[in-house]
Design an enzyme around this catalytic site. Structure first.
Site, PDB file in Angstrom:
ATOM      1  N   ASP A 165       0.774  -1.345  -0.078  1.00 16.90           N
ATOM      2  CA  ASP A 165      -0.128  -0.006  -0.106  1.00 16.90           C
ATOM      3  C   ASP A 165       0.877   1.244  -0.005  1.00 16.90           C
ATOM      4  O   ASP A 165       1.146   1.610   0.902  1.00 16.90           O
ATOM      5  CB  ASP A 165      -0.742   0.026   1.222  1.00 16.90           C
ATOM      6  CG  ASP A 165      -1.803   1.000   1.179  1.00 16.90           C
ATOM      7  OD1 ASP A 165      -1.910   1.905   0.155  1.00 16.90           O
ATOM      8  OD2 ASP A 165      -2.298   1.541   2.346  1.00 16.90           O
ATOM      9  N   GLU A 192      -1.708  10.697  -0.306  1.00 18.46           N
ATOM     10  CA  GLU A 192      -3.056   9.926  -0.312  1.00 18.46           C
ATOM     11  C   GLU A 192      -3.742   9.517   1.131  1.00 18.46           C
ATOM     12  O   GLU A 192      -4.662   9.648   1.412  1.00 18.46           O
ATOM     13  CB  GLU A 192      -3.069   8.714  -1.171  1.00 18.46           C
ATOM     14  CG  GLU A 192      -4.621   7.930  -1.488  1.00 18.46           C
ATOM     15  CD  GLU A 192      -4.829   6.891  -0.326  1.00 18.46           C
ATOM     16  OE1 GLU A 192      -6.030   6.508  -0.694  1.00 18.46           O
ATOM     17  OE2 GLU A 192      -4.060   6.707   0.301  1.00 18.46           O
TER      18      GLU A 192
END
Ligand SMILES: [Zn+2]
Length: 507
Positions: A280, A312
């Protein structure tokens, strides 16, 4: 590293021009025209786990520059951004841009002990640093009102239940009551999982004080003792940094292809502060980087743009910055957006964003259904089962949906549990998280399933090649009003408290 360099060498041989004189630019244009038109099978070729892993090893090394993280604003993240930009520039196939902007970074850790015995605790984003040893004083009700804070809380640790109002309001009210620190305990037995004060400060209410969260179970023991007449001393220690840091998106657009019909693919380059973020979103970032380094072997009908998003994990900050600074006529040129956030989870599922709303009733702009079908067809052709995942806008495609751009993408799962049926389809372990290292320190090289990664990389190559050839099935009329998109019904504020589909609690 070795393999990717050789790809660049091949790409360079095609492009050949070492400097950009007018005749050489012309020459390069002629050479580009001699290249084969990109095709799904062509772009899928040379997708190997060796290449993907070579980049992943680099990302892990970068995380070691900053204590095991690639969080935005860290050395590890800056090195990631430079690596991507340098590799793309070397192809001479793209116009690249670093889109740099400031954003408030916040990271920290908290420890708490009661009468010298440690109680498991967690830090809140934007919580200030400090060291406090003082009596624990329970606050009345849910601590959402100044009147809930007794006078004796002054100089002490305010002990506050979770519930009704935001964490940040409680902490500012504790500050206004002159408490030295605060503990917010969960209103359920478990721990508060990831919390934020929501805003960097609330001067209109009061100053923030050092704060940590503890579980409802731990709180019960403490409250029972106080109710029985005990005076308890708490020791709260918070280490935290909150400061403005500059950070960058990398945007790369093919020099060739129709720039009024742009095929856009993206992933996020930052990790959470807690770990190196190799799945991730190292996996998604590397998937598109690897494709971007092979695309120079081909010519494209439609321009292809890659977006490598920063921050993000702080709430879709980089992609939101890109989309909101894009003039309307530029947004109109983007035909579609493809998102790749977590595509190599260890206990993976082959999930496709539910762009047609058939499974989760959240439909994207027209064309999103076509993108979903393009991915479905790919998995069918490989005789692999795929399943829809909620098209909630809670990753970097969210800002694109907001301006009416159709979107789609792949996902192999985060903190959800694999079902028995899914384990039959895809193997792995039922009842176990898709990614047990999600947002943790252990999201490293050993957290990657390379079989899923290679297949998803091929699926990504298939989608990019398909749309770089032709946008048949994607409406290219004026974008529909945002109000027509079911997804836009979710407020941005609701979405920004998510990162990679994971809720960041703010109250
Ligand atoms: Zn992510």
């Amino acid at each position: 590293m070795k393999l990717s360099t050789s790809f660049i060498a091949v790409a360079l041989a095609f492009s050949s021009a070492a400097s950009a004189s007018a005749s050489e630019v012309q020459e390069r244009g002629i050479l580009d025209n001699l290249k084969p038109l990109v095709s799904s099978t062509g772009l899928q070729l040379l997708t190997t786990k060796l290449t993907l892993l070579a980049h992943a090893r680099q990302f892990l090394k970068f995380s070691q520059l900053s204590d095991g993280t690639r969080a935005f604003g860290s050395k590890g993240h800056n090195a990631t951004v430079n690596y991507i930009k340098t590799l793309l520039d070397a192809t001479r196939y793209y116009d690249t841009e670093l889109q740099t902007f400031p954003y408030l970074f916040s990271s920290g850790e908290a420890t708490f002990a009661v009468d010298n015995s440690a109680v498991e605790s967690q830090w809140f984003t934007y919580g200030p640093a400090g060291d406090i040893t003082a009596q624990i004083v329970p606050v009345a009700n849910l601590g959402c009102d100044a009147a809930d804070y007794p006078a004796e809380v002054e100089g002490k640790i305010a002990f506050i239940s979770r519930g009704t109002c935001e964490f940040g309001l409680k902490v500012a009210l504790a500050g206004a009551a002159k408490a030295a620190g605060a503990i917010i305990y969960n209103n359920q037995p478990a721990a508060v999982n990831g919390g934020t004060l929501g805003a960097p400060e609330r001067p209109e209410v009061g100053p923030y004080v050092p704060v940590a969260s503890i579980s409802g179970d731990s709180a019960k023991t403490i409250l029972d003792q106080i109710a029985a007449g005990a005076t308890l001393t708490g020791a709260l220690h918070v280490d935290a940094t909150t400061e403005t840091r500059y950070t960058s998106n990398v945007i790369a657009t093919t020099k060739g292809g129709d720039k009024n019909n742009i095929v856009f693919a993206g992933g996020h380059t930052d990790s959470v502060p807690a770990g190196p973020g190799i799945n991730d979103d190292g996996s998604g970032t590397i998937t598109i980087l690897d494709i971007a380094l092979r695309l120079p072997l081909f010519k494209v009908n439609n321009a292809v743009r890659f977006g490598f998003w920063t921050a993000e994990e702080f709430g879709l900050v980089g992609s939101e910055h890109y989309v909101t600074s894009l003039p309307a006529e530029e947004a109109q040129k983007i035909a579609l957006y493809l998102n790749f956030d977590m595509v190599a989870s260890p206990n993976y599922g082959y999930f496709i964003y539910d762009g047609d709303g058939s499974a989760f009733n959240l439909t994207g702009p027209a064309g999103s259904d076509h993108i979903e079908k393009t991915f479905e067809d790919f998995f069918k052709s490989k005789k692999v089962i795929s399943a829809p995942t909620e098209f909630s806008g809670r990753s970097d495609y969210g800002p694109f949906l907001d301006v009416g751009i159709p979107a789609g993408g792949l996902f192999t799962g985060a903190e959800g549990k694999k079902t028995a049926e899914e384990a039959k389809w895809w193997g792995g372990e039922a009842g176990v998280d898709y990614d047990i290292c999600y947002h943790k320190k252990c999201d490293d090289l050993s957290n990657l399933n390379t079989e899923a990664w290679v297949l998803n990389s091929k699926a990504a190559a298939h989608s990019i090649a398909t749309y770089a050839r032709s946008l048949n099935g994607i409406p290219r009329t004026k974008k529909a009003s945002v109000a027509n998109n079911r997804v836009a019904a979710l407020s941005y504020d609701d979405r920004r408290h998510y990162s990679c589909g994971h809720k960041i609690e703010s109250s």
